[in-house]
Structures are given as C-alpha cells and as structure tokens.
Design a protein around this motif. Structure first.
Motif, PDB file in Angstrom:
ATOM      1  N   GLN A 121     -20.946  10.057   5.608  1.00 10.48           N
ATOM      2  CA  GLN A 121     -19.701   9.483   5.113  1.00 10.48           C
ATOM      3  C   GLN A 121     -19.464   9.802   3.637  1.00 10.48           C
ATOM      4  O   GLN A 121     -18.318   9.910   3.202  1.00 10.48           O
ATOM      5  N   THR A 122     -20.521   9.946   2.853  1.00  8.82           N
ATOM      6  CA  THR A 122     -20.332  10.279   1.435  1.00  8.82           C
ATOM      7  C   THR A 122     -19.664  11.638   1.258  1.00  8.82           C
ATOM      8  O   THR A 122     -19.069  11.908   0.216  1.00  8.82           O
ATOM      9  N   ARG A 123     -19.781  12.493   2.258  1.00  7.84           N
ATOM     10  CA  ARG A 123     -19.141  13.810   2.200  1.00  7.84           C
ATOM     11  C   ARG A 123     -17.821  13.847   2.982  1.00  7.84           C
ATOM     12  O   ARG A 123     -17.106  14.828   2.957  1.00  7.84           O
ATOM     13  N   HIS A 124     -17.559  12.783   3.744  1.00  4.80           N
ATOM     14  CA  HIS A 124     -16.304  12.655   4.488  1.00  4.80           C
ATOM     15  C   HIS A 124     -15.866  11.189   4.381  1.00  4.80           C
ATOM     16  O   HIS A 124     -15.920  10.438   5.353  1.00  4.80           O
ATOM     17  N   GLN A 125     -15.407  10.817   3.208  1.00  4.62           N
ATOM     18  CA  GLN A 125     -15.206   9.406   2.893  1.00  4.62           C
ATOM     19  C   GLN A 125     -14.096   8.757   3.707  1.00  4.62           C
ATOM     20  O   GLN A 125     -14.040   7.522   3.795  1.00  4.62           O
ATOM     21  N   ASN A 126     -13.220   9.522   4.270  1.00  3.76           N
ATOM     22  CA  ASN A 126     -12.114   8.948   5.032  1.00  3.76           C
ATOM     23  C   ASN A 126     -12.300   9.136   6.545  1.00  3.76           C
ATOM     24  O   ASN A 126     -11.342   9.036   7.312  1.00  3.76           O
ATOM     25  N   SER A 127     -13.530   9.397   6.970  1.00  4.17           N
ATOM     26  CA  SER A 127     -13.814   9.612   8.389  1.00  4.17           C
ATOM     27  C   SER A 127     -14.036   8.280   9.104  1.00  4.17           C
ATOM     28  O   SER A 127     -14.976   7.544   8.790  1.00  4.17           O
ATOM     29  N   ASP A 128     -13.195   7.973  10.061  1.00  6.28           N
ATOM     30  CA  ASP A 128     -13.366   6.757  10.854  1.00  6.28           C
ATOM     31  C   ASP A 128     -14.625   6.834  11.720  1.00  6.28           C
ATOM     32  O   ASP A 128     -15.294   5.824  11.959  1.00  6.28           O
ATOM     33  N   LEU A 129     -14.958   8.039  12.194  1.00 10.41           N
ATOM     34  CA  LEU A 129     -16.138   8.210  13.044  1.00 10.41           C
ATOM     35  C   LEU A 129     -17.413   7.833  12.308  1.00 10.41           C
ATOM     36  O   LEU A 129     -18.218   7.036  12.802  1.00 10.41           O
ATOM     37  N   PHE A 130     -17.616   8.380  11.109  1.00  7.30           N
ATOM     38  CA  PHE A 130     -18.827   8.096  10.345  1.00  7.30           C
ATOM     39  C   PHE A 130     -18.850   6.647   9.865  1.00  7.30           C
ATOM     40  O   PHE A 130     -19.906   6.016   9.824  1.00  7.30           O
ATOM     41  N   ASP A 131     -17.673   6.134   9.514  1.00  6.43           N
ATOM     42  CA  ASP A 131     -17.612   4.741   9.069  1.00  6.43           C
ATOM     43  C   ASP A 131     -17.951   3.783  10.208  1.00  6.43           C
ATOM     44  O   ASP A 131     -18.683   2.807  10.016  1.00  6.43           O
ATOM     45  N   THR A 132     -17.441   4.081  11.398  1.00  6.08           N
ATOM     46  CA  THR A 132     -17.736   3.234  12.548  1.00  6.08           C
ATOM     47  C   THR A 132     -19.218   3.297  12.918  1.00  6.08           C
ATOM     48  O   THR A 132     -19.840   2.277  13.231  1.00  6.08           O
TER      49      THR A 132
ATOM     50  N   GLY B 197     -12.869  13.767   0.508  1.00  5.37           N
ATOM     51  CA  GLY B 197     -11.968  12.928   1.291  1.00  5.37           C
ATOM     52  C   GLY B 197     -11.665  11.582   0.680  1.00  5.37           C
ATOM     53  O   GLY B 197     -11.162  10.685   1.363  1.00  5.37           O
ATOM     54  N   TYR B 198     -11.943  11.412  -0.608  1.00  2.31           N
ATOM     55  CA  TYR B 198     -11.734  10.111  -1.249  1.00  2.31           C
ATOM     56  C   TYR B 198     -10.258   9.733  -1.283  1.00  2.31           C
ATOM     57  O   TYR B 198      -9.388  10.539  -1.591  1.00  2.31           O
ATOM     58  N   LEU B 199      -9.992   8.446  -0.961  1.00  5.82           N
ATOM     59  CA  LEU B 199      -8.664   7.861  -1.101  1.00  5.82           C
ATOM     60  C   LEU B 199      -8.787   6.586  -1.920  1.00  5.82           C
ATOM     61  O   LEU B 199      -9.704   5.777  -1.683  1.00  5.82           O
ATOM     62  N   PRO B 200      -7.911   6.364  -2.877  1.00 10.71           N
ATOM     63  CA  PRO B 200      -7.976   5.162  -3.707  1.00 10.71           C
ATOM     64  C   PRO B 200      -7.685   3.911  -2.892  1.00 10.71           C
ATOM     65  O   PRO B 200      -7.063   3.979  -1.823  1.00 10.71           O
ATOM     66  N   PRO B 201      -8.119   2.744  -3.369  1.00  6.06           N
ATOM     67  CA  PRO B 201      -7.925   1.495  -2.616  1.00  6.06           C
ATOM     68  C   PRO B 201      -6.477   1.193  -2.287  1.00  6.06           C
ATOM     69  O   PRO B 201      -6.194   0.548  -1.275  1.00  6.06           O
ATOM     70  N   GLU B 202      -5.537   1.645  -3.135  1.00  2.00           N
ATOM     71  CA  GLU B 202      -4.136   1.336  -2.872  1.00  2.00           C
ATOM     72  C   GLU B 202      -3.541   2.159  -1.736  1.00  2.00           C
ATOM     73  O   GLU B 202      -2.428   1.904  -1.294  1.00  2.00           O
ATOM     74  N   SER B 203      -4.296   3.165  -1.230  1.00  2.00           N
ATOM     75  CA  SER B 203      -3.815   3.961  -0.116  1.00  2.00           C
ATOM     76  C   SER B 203      -3.884   3.161   1.179  1.00  2.00           C
ATOM     77  O   SER B 203      -4.858   2.444   1.437  1.00  2.00           O
TER      78      SER B 203
ATOM     79  N   CYS C 254       0.830  -1.200   0.000  1.00  2.00           N
ATOM     80  CA  CYS C 254       0.000   0.000   0.000  1.00  2.00           C
ATOM     81  C   CYS C 254       0.872   1.261   0.000  1.00  2.00           C
ATOM     82  O   CYS C 254       2.059   1.221   0.355  1.00  2.00           O
ATOM     83  N   VAL C 255       0.266   2.357  -0.398  1.00  2.00           N
ATOM     84  CA  VAL C 255       0.993   3.617  -0.554  1.00  2.00           C
ATOM     85  C   VAL C 255       0.583   4.580   0.550  1.00  2.00           C
ATOM     86  O   VAL C 255      -0.604   4.801   0.796  1.00  2.00           O
ATOM     87  N   ASN C 256       1.561   5.153   1.217  1.00  4.47           N
ATOM     88  CA  ASN C 256       1.297   6.108   2.292  1.00  4.47           C
ATOM     89  C   ASN C 256       1.226   7.537   1.743  1.00  4.47           C
ATOM     90  O   ASN C 256       1.770   7.854   0.680  1.00  4.47           O
ATOM     91  N   ASN C 257       0.577   8.389   2.541  1.00  7.95           N
ATOM     92  CA  ASN C 257       0.568   9.840   2.300  1.00  7.95           C
ATOM     93  C   ASN C 257      -0.011  10.238   0.942  1.00  7.95           C
ATOM     94  O   ASN C 257       0.453  11.190   0.312  1.00  7.95           O
ATOM     95  N   ILE C 258      -1.022   9.521   0.480  1.00  9.21           N
ATOM     96  CA  ILE C 258      -1.731   9.953  -0.725  1.00  9.21           C
ATOM     97  C   ILE C 258      -2.706  11.046  -0.322  1.00  9.21           C
ATOM     98  O   ILE C 258      -3.536  10.848   0.579  1.00  9.21           O
ATOM     99  N   PRO C 259      -2.657  12.207  -0.941  1.00 13.97           N
ATOM    100  CA  PRO C 259      -3.583  13.292  -0.564  1.00 13.97           C
ATOM    101  C   PRO C 259      -5.019  12.932  -0.922  1.00 13.97           C
ATOM    102  O   PRO C 259      -5.279  12.391  -2.001  1.00 13.97           O
ATOM    103  N   PRO C 260      -5.971  13.190  -0.024  1.00  7.94           N
ATOM    104  CA  PRO C 260      -7.375  12.876  -0.312  1.00  7.94           C
ATOM    105  C   PRO C 260      -7.926  13.732  -1.440  1.00  7.94           C
ATOM    106  O   PRO C 260      -7.562  14.897  -1.600  1.00  7.94           O
ATOM    107  N   GLY C 261      -8.857  13.132  -2.211  1.00 10.84           N
ATOM    108  CA  GLY C 261      -9.501  13.855  -3.297  1.00 10.84           C
ATOM    109  C   GLY C 261     -10.804  14.474  -2.845  1.00 10.84           C
ATOM    110  O   GLY C 261     -10.962  14.838  -1.668  1.00 10.84           O
TER     111      GLY C 261
END
Length: 366
Positions: free
Chosen positions: A98-109, A32-38, A22-29
């Motif tokens: 979560q659709t507006r904050h795709q990388n949020s652990d809080l909303f995902d949890t 907050g979208y991050l690709p699967p390889e992140s 996996c790749v670290n430090n990919i900037p979110p799109g």
C-alpha cells in the motif's frame, strides 16, 4: 481477538460524511497519494515504507520461531498462535504494498482485514493454554466448576461473539454512502464490541488468578505428584502465569487505544487518525511484544507429559464415561453404602451378616 477499524473505515466514513466539502478528481501524487480533502482519499497520511518493511521482518521472525517451537514441544494447538503471527505478517505485507499504491482499495482492504482478525488467534491461544494448565496441574481437572476441556472453548466462543459485534460496527462505519448518523452508530457499535471483549478478558483474568492461588496452595500442601508437576519444565511454573498476565495487559493497551482513537470521531481534526505513528506504537508493537513473550516463555516448556494435552476418546469410551457418570450420580442420590437403605439392600442380598451368597460363573459373565 483485538480488532481495529483501520484506514479503510476511516477514509470511507469521511467520504460519506463530508461529501459536501470534499474535492473530486484530484490527480494522485507520488505512489498514488491523495490529500485528505479528496473524495477518493484512502489514508489521512503518507504511510511509511520503512516501518512496514521493519514489521514484516519482525512478525516474520516470530512466526518462524512459533512454528519451530510447536514442532519441538509437540504442541498441536500452537497452530492458533502461529495463525495470529502469520496474519499480522500478512497485514504488513499488504501495508508495504500500500505504501507504493496508496490509493489501492485492494491493498487497503487486505491490510484492514488481516489487521482486524489477527489478534483473535492470540487471544484464543491464551484461553486454550489456561485450559491445558487446568488439565495439567489440578487433580480434579476443573476450575470454577468448568471442565478443563470446555474451558478454552467457552472463552473462544465469547471472543468470537465480541469480534462479530466489532465486525458489524466496522461494516457500518466503513460503508460508503451512509449517513453521518449510521456511520457514528457503527463506530459506537465497534467500541461497544471492544468493551465486550475487555469484559471477557477480565472474567478470564479472574479465573487465571484463581488458578494461580490454587497452585500456590498445592505447592504448600499438595501431594508428591502435585509437587512433581509444579517443578516440571525448564522454568518455574509461575512464569507461565506472568506470561499470560503480560499478554493480556498488552491486548488491553491496544483496546484502550482503539477506544480513544474513535472517541473523537473520524474527522481530520483527530490527531490519532492523521499520524501513523500512533497505530504502530499502540497497536502493532503491543501485539508483537505479546508474540515475543509467548516465544520466550512458551507453554510447551512447562506443559509436558500425558496430562499436558487432551486425550481424544473413542465413541465407545465416551459412552462408557457417560454411563459411569450416570451410575455415580444415581449412587450419590441413594446415599453412601453405610446408610440404612444400603444396609437393608445388603441384608436382602447376602442374607445374614458374614455369609455371602454363592453365584454361578454365568452370572458373572465368565
């Protein structure tokens, strides 16, 4: 209870099992979208805002209707299915965020937990409903030697057991930093919990069919009281059974989907994990339909009257009931009053046949 290891479990298991690639430090799109390889990716796909809003509205409507029906039909135990609908609604509220904050652990949890736990309420409502049907329709208020009052309690406890197994599997598979072996063990444990849940559903289904057949027999040769209960309500009693069958079938569809989803592992090559539509079609939709079926053919429309609910006994009444049951058991051990022992007892008490002894008022407690 039908639970699911959702995006949180998927993403974290990938982080732990594919940390070397996996790749670290990919900037979110966008959003907050991050690709699967992140290494920090939470989802394998871009969640749909429109679909989340749609299911918020659908689950919101069925929740309101269930609340109104619980009040209208005076079914206190309907709070169980209301919780199931409300938790499904809560899941999609978090999904919308979560659709507006795709990388949020809080909303995902939040989404994962509510989606994980909501179906247990719907399953429990079906179990509790059948217990009340046994109490309402059967004269002896027993099915398969199980007391009507204990019927729902037994199956709800079994449902919780299956849920705990699934929860343990979900915890293992979603724990970051674990080895591939541990993650796969968690997924296998989770699928085993789902299989256990389906086993309990099949046992419950067998007892439901048994009750169905008993009521068909009562309809043919029952007493007038039995026939009055069977003709009670705003629609035929058979439809209540059809409703349970349909709801159980929809829950089973979801269980099969979850087993198929993780049978292929959690890599990005698993098409079920990389397309959100599968989760909606085989998870969100079946549970919504189960709630709608219970709206249309609500148990309160048939189960009406004194026997439609369990009467709460006082402590004194419970003691008296136990005492009466104990005396009845002892009487059965002694045999019927027509036996030789009872005849001897009668002669000792009454003397010669036809001459009853005289008792004082004090002996009768008068």
């Amino acid at each position: 209870m039908t639970s699911t290891v959702t995006s949180a479990a998927t993403s974290t298991s990938v982080s732990s099992t594919a940390s070397a690639t996996c790749v670290n430090n990919i900037p979110p799109g966008k959003n907050g979208y991050l690709p699967p390889e992140s290494c920090d990716a939470v989802l394998y796909y871009v969640p749909s805002f429109a679909a989340a809003i749609l299911f918020c509205a659908l689950y919101g409507l069925t929740t309101i209707v269930h609340i109104v029906q619980a009040v209208a039909y005076k079914k206190g135990y309907a709070w169980v299915v209301i919780m199931g609908a409300a938790w499904e609604l809560g899941a999609f509220v978090f999904r919308t965020l979560q659709t507006r904050h795709q990388n949020s652990d809080l909303f995902d949890t939040g989404y994962t937990i509510f989606f994980l736990l909501a179906p247990i309420w719907i399953n429990a409502f079906l179990y509790m409903t059948l217990g009340r049907m046994v109490n309402f329709f059967l004269p002896d208020k027993k099915l398969g030697r199980i007391n009507a009052r204990r019927f729902g309690l037994i199956f709800v406890c079994l449902d919780i057991l299956a849920f705990m197994v699934q929860l343990g599997g979900a915890a293992l598979s979603s724990n970051t930093g674990e080895s591939i072996k541990t993650v796969m063990l968690g997924l296998h444990l989770y699928m085993g919990g789902i299989g256990l849940q389906e086993l309990f559903i099949l046992c419950f289904l067998a007892l439901t069919i048994h009750l169905h057949r008993k009521l068909l027999q009562l309809e043919r040769s029952g007493t007038e009281t039995d026939l009055q209960k069977l003709s009670h309500g705003s629609y035929p009693w058979r439809w209540l059974f059809y409703t349970i069958y349909v709801a159980l079938g929809l829950i089973t569809v979801r269980i099969i989907f979850r087993i198929a989803q993780y049978a292929q592992g959690t890599s990005t090559s698993n098409q079920i994990l990389t397309h959100e539509v599968y989760e909606y079609v085989f998870d969100a939709v079946p549970m919504f339909l189960a709630l709608i079926v219970l709206n249309v053919f609500h148990p309160g429309r048939i189960l009406q009257g004194p026997d439609s609910k369990f009467i709460k006994l006082t402590r004194a009444e419970k003691k008296e009931k136990k005492r009466t049951a104990r005396m009845e058991k002892e009487r059965k051990k002694r045999g019927s009053w027509g036996s030789d022992d009872s005849a001897s007892y009668s002669l000792q008490t009454h003397g010669t046949r036809g001459h009853a002894p005289e008792y004082s008022g004090h002996e009768y407690g008068v």
